[in-house]
Enzyme design. Sequence first.
Site, PDB file in Angstrom:
ATOM      1  N   CYS A 122     -12.048  12.035 -11.970  1.00 32.20           N
ATOM      2  CA  CYS A 122     -12.526  10.681 -11.677  1.00 32.20           C
ATOM      3  C   CYS A 122     -14.022  10.637 -11.365  1.00 32.20           C
ATOM      4  CB  CYS A 122     -11.733  10.065 -10.535  1.00 32.20           C
ATOM      5  SG  CYS A 122      -9.967  10.045 -10.845  1.00 32.20           S
ATOM      6  N   HIS A 256     -15.893   4.482  -7.966  1.00 38.22           N
ATOM      7  CA  HIS A 256     -14.714   4.750  -8.793  1.00 38.22           C
ATOM      8  C   HIS A 256     -13.589   3.847  -8.309  1.00 38.22           C
ATOM      9  CE1 HIS A 256     -11.204   6.481 -10.460  1.00 38.22           C
ATOM     10  NE2 HIS A 256     -10.845   7.109  -9.367  1.00 38.22           N
ATOM     11  N   ASN A 287      -6.431   2.309 -12.088  1.00 38.04           N
ATOM     12  CA  ASN A 287      -7.337   3.450 -11.919  1.00 38.04           C
ATOM     13  C   ASN A 287      -7.455   4.178 -13.260  1.00 38.04           C
ATOM     14  OD1 ASN A 287      -8.370   6.035 -11.496  1.00 38.04           O
ATOM     15  ND2 ASN A 287      -7.323   6.344  -9.552  1.00 38.04           N
TER      16      ASN A 287
END
Lengths: 331, 80
Positions: A122, A256, A287
């Site tokens: 990520c 993020h 996500n």
Amino acid sequence: MTTIQARPGSPYARLYSVGSAIPSRVVDNEEMCTYIDSSDEWIQQRTGITERRWIAEGEDAQSLAKKAAESAIERSGLSLDQIDAVIVSTVSQYKQTPAMAPLLAADLGLQDAAAFDIGAACAGFCYGVAQADALVRSGAATHVLVVGVETLSKITDLHDRSTAFLFADGAGAAVVGPSEVNGIGPVEWGSDGYQAEVIDMTADWLTAVEQGVPSYVKMNGQAVFRWATGYIADAAKRTLEAAGITPDQLDCFIPHQANNRITDSMLRHLKLPEKVVVARTIKQLGNTSAASVPIAMDELLSSGQAKSGDTALIIGFGAGLVYAGQVVVLP
Amino acid sequence: MATTEEIRTQLAELVNDVAGVPVEDVQLDKSFVDDLDVDSLAMVEIIVGCEEKFGVTIPDEDSKNLKTVGDAVAYIENHS
């Protein structure tokens, strides 16, 4: 002694453009709750997610990456032959070799661009921007395409109550090139492999093949939350300090998109003024790991919430554990 | 050395900031989950906030035993 010639680089680098691509299939919380024992209310309260996108028939990670990259290259105003390096960050290249970057470069019609994948989960986009910045300033490359792309739906256990509702698919891309003024602040990055088990796979590929077992992402959500709201919130603060930017000089915060509750906590920690625009694409996109920062950046610019020239704090964090953040001037 | 009441007051401000619970409700006998409606993510944030605010380290094996405001205040008193 022989003198080895050096190639001069640019004094500074900046983001020239950003582009993104999201898959067509919308998976709302109602559908999600047909896979797991949960509720729309619980998912929203714990994460802020109302729906996410998954790839449909005919879509895959590389096709999403191509779409995002084409958009970024077009917006950069550069021609294909000016792109001389491609960095792809992904955990969704489901073969060991070759990497996705050379395949994508060929798919885009690039000729002889340096191309490689990085594995920084990520944090991947911010790791890629850090590398692109260094390549441009060192003279190793002139215009670098940085792509973050994931199809996490393919490595998510749909029946895992702790992860199924979180993960999604998407791609984001940016072009980084030389600049007379600095457009990318110092990277604040690091890793904590001592906590590797916090976000891991249920089986490595070799075990998956040899024993015929599936390989899914698994996560200790509370441990990640603790790390993100403590150590990473501090890292975000250090990123601002490294760039010499005070909270009131900041226009946008693009963390993020892991969980809205993590973003909320970081905001409390950073004490950013109300005027700072905060990315919240997780609500409708879930996500998307390495893709979430460039997708959110594109969304803020496309919707008019942010504008070219704005100062933004970007930070990625995830499996490794790894993290990277920069202050950037929006393209 | 902060008094029990000073720690409780600071903790109440933290719980208010993180979970929106009115400060006057954060009393020693109150359970975070059952009385104050603090969910597990907010609890993690409160633990992280306590570490920062009071300079204590609260490992996971201890944090799970902090059921009431009084438990947390006592832990901070004994470890700071």
